[in-house]
Enzyme design. Structure first.
Site, PDB file in Angstrom:
ATOM      1  N   GLU A  20       4.976  14.430 -15.204  1.00 43.39           N
ATOM      2  CA  GLU A  20       4.129  13.644 -16.105  1.00 43.39           C
ATOM      3  C   GLU A  20       2.698  14.173 -16.157  1.00 43.39           C
ATOM      4  OE1 GLU A  20       4.937   9.242 -16.001  1.00 43.39           O
ATOM      5  OE2 GLU A  20       5.961   9.800 -14.158  1.00 43.39           O
ATOM      6  N   SER A 148       8.181   7.381 -17.191  1.00 44.46           N
ATOM      7  CA  SER A 148       8.083   7.805 -18.596  1.00 44.46           C
ATOM      8  C   SER A 148       9.432   8.143 -19.218  1.00 44.46           C
ATOM      9  CB  SER A 148       7.127   9.002 -18.734  1.00 44.46           C
ATOM     10  OG  SER A 148       5.834   8.626 -18.359  1.00 44.46           O
ATOM     11  N   TYR A 214       4.420   8.006 -26.065  1.00 40.43           N
ATOM     12  CA  TYR A 214       3.104   8.625 -26.003  1.00 40.43           C
ATOM     13  C   TYR A 214       2.631   9.291 -27.290  1.00 40.43           C
ATOM     14  CZ  TYR A 214       3.790   7.849 -21.042  1.00 40.43           C
ATOM     15  OH  TYR A 214       4.024   7.271 -19.830  1.00 40.43           O
ATOM     16  N   ARG A 253       1.853  -2.577 -13.716  1.00 38.74           N
ATOM     17  CA  ARG A 253       2.572  -3.062 -14.909  1.00 38.74           C
ATOM     18  C   ARG A 253       4.062  -3.148 -14.606  1.00 38.74           C
ATOM     19  NH1 ARG A 253       2.913   1.255 -18.343  1.00 38.74           N
ATOM     20  NH2 ARG A 253       5.208   1.199 -18.262  1.00 38.74           N
ATOM     21  N   ASP A 255       7.866  -3.679 -16.175  1.00 35.96           N
ATOM     22  CA  ASP A 255       8.642  -3.576 -17.402  1.00 35.96           C
ATOM     23  C   ASP A 255       9.854  -4.480 -17.283  1.00 35.96           C
ATOM     24  OD1 ASP A 255       6.832  -1.687 -18.318  1.00 35.96           O
ATOM     25  OD2 ASP A 255       8.006   0.004 -17.583  1.00 35.96           O
ATOM     26  N   GLU A 268      11.408  -2.122 -13.832  1.00 41.42           N
ATOM     27  CA  GLU A 268      10.695  -1.303 -12.861  1.00 41.42           C
ATOM     28  C   GLU A 268       9.240  -1.714 -12.795  1.00 41.42           C
ATOM     29  OE1 GLU A 268       9.798   2.907 -14.706  1.00 41.42           O
ATOM     30  OE2 GLU A 268      11.873   2.381 -15.124  1.00 41.42           O
ATOM     31  N   ASN A 270       5.283  -0.162 -12.327  1.00 38.69           N
ATOM     32  CA  ASN A 270       4.413   1.010 -12.431  1.00 38.69           C
ATOM     33  C   ASN A 270       3.108   0.717 -11.693  1.00 38.69           C
ATOM     34  OD1 ASN A 270       5.877   2.674 -14.736  1.00 38.69           O
ATOM     35  ND2 ASN A 270       5.893   0.522 -15.334  1.00 38.69           N
ATOM     36  N   GLY A 274      -0.240   4.275 -17.547  1.00 41.92           N
ATOM     37  CA  GLY A 274      -0.976   5.146 -18.445  1.00 41.92           C
ATOM     38  C   GLY A 274      -2.274   4.520 -18.936  1.00 41.92           C
TER      39      GLY A 274
END
Length: 306
Positions: A20, A148, A214, A253, A255, A268, A270, A274
């Site tokens: 990433e 990602s 992205y 964050r 998801d 998951e 994070n 980002g």
């Protein structure tokens, strides 16, 4: 909130050695520019090009981690910063390592009674038919330690599993198959103990992959997400519980997927999300009345050791 001068000399860790890297450079440069505009003595630092212990030798007093994936989001750089005693943003060593490992994240959530899709770990010699029978079709195959959506495949037939496994195994030795859950994709960011507004994501053909995350302008984001307030607040609380179960701190964050019947599953966590132009935490923070600069400074203010 601290004044910019009180932060001292700040390193923004960006780039790195993970798959990433490209996104990390985008996140890091956005953070770097914003910190400088706010009057912070901020400097770019790419650990793929420089030894991380130079941070101590060069007198950095605080670190903003804008690395994504391995060697940045998995507890490794956090451990180095702990050894040097330099405060850093985001979760600590244990929580970073746990959240980066999708299998062990699920184990913790299940042990805490939190909802997550069923899964099985895969190996090259698996009985693919048995995996499909156990989890149902379609299902998701993905590497355990990448973000990602890298290496992820949605599998519609059992005979597609070997190729999906091979793709995921290119990124990671640990690969999992996960029950596919149909529903609305949601993301729940948090800063400190503040849960941010939920974002509902609609990607073309339901394919929220690397490109659509992205670089695509076709993906649609809804914030407010459109849920009744009572439902949104319940999901926000679930996200905070999921973070707490893993020991996460600072910011992050979760998801999630919300089924048509209203039930929710955690996908998951994070721990270094980002910070690009398409990123979700800044989007949610804006709806909560927090500018990008305020968000970046708040995250930096929460930097810690230990």
């Amino acid at each position: 909130m601290n004044s910019p001068r009180e932060f001292g000399k700040v390193a923004v860790l960006l780039g790195g050695r993970s798959a990433e890297r490209e996104i990390s450079l985008m996140s890091g440069n956005a953070v770097l520019q914003t910190l400088r505009e706010a009057g912070v003595d901020a400097h770019a630092f790419d650990p793929a090009e420089r030894e991380v212990f130079e941070l101590q030798r060069e007198g950095f007093q605080r670190v903003f981690i804008a690395l994504h994936g391995r060697y940045g989001e998995d507890g490794t750089v956090q451990g180095a910063l702990e050894l040097m005693g330099i405060p850093y943003t985001g979760s600590g060593v244990m929580a970073s390592a746990l959240a980066m490992d999708k299998v062990r994240t699920k184990m913790v959530w299940v042990a805490c009674g939190l909802p997550t899709p069923r899964w099985e770990t895969l190996a090259a010699g698996c009985d693919w038919g048995a995996v499909a029978a156990a989890l149902g079709l379609p299902l998701i195959v993905k590497p355990a330690h990448e973000g990602s959506t890298l290496g992820l495949t949605k599998v519609a037939r059992a005979d597609e599993l070997p190729a999906a496994y091979a793709l995921a195994a290119r990124y990671d030795r640990l690969v999992l198959a996960e029950e596919f859950v149909a529903g609305s994709e949601l993301t729940a960011g948090f800063v400190g103990d503040q849960a941010l507004p939920l974002i509902r994501i609609e990607a073309p053909e339901g394919k929220y992959d690397y490109q659509h995350k992205y670089f695509s302008d076709e993906t649609k984001y809804f914030c407010p997400c459109g849920l009744p307030d009572v439902d949104e607040q319940a999901i926000r609380r679930l996200a905070l519980r999921a973070a707490e179960a893993l020991g996460c701190s600072g910011w992050g964050r979760a998801d999630l997927i919300r089924r048509a019947d209203g039930s929710v599953s955690l996908l998951e966590m994070n721990t270094s999300p980002g910070m690009t132009g398409h990123s979700l935490v800044p989007m949610a923070a804006k709806v909560a009345g927090m500018s990008f600069q305020q968000l970046v400074l708040r995250i930096l203010e929460l930097a810690h050791v230990g």
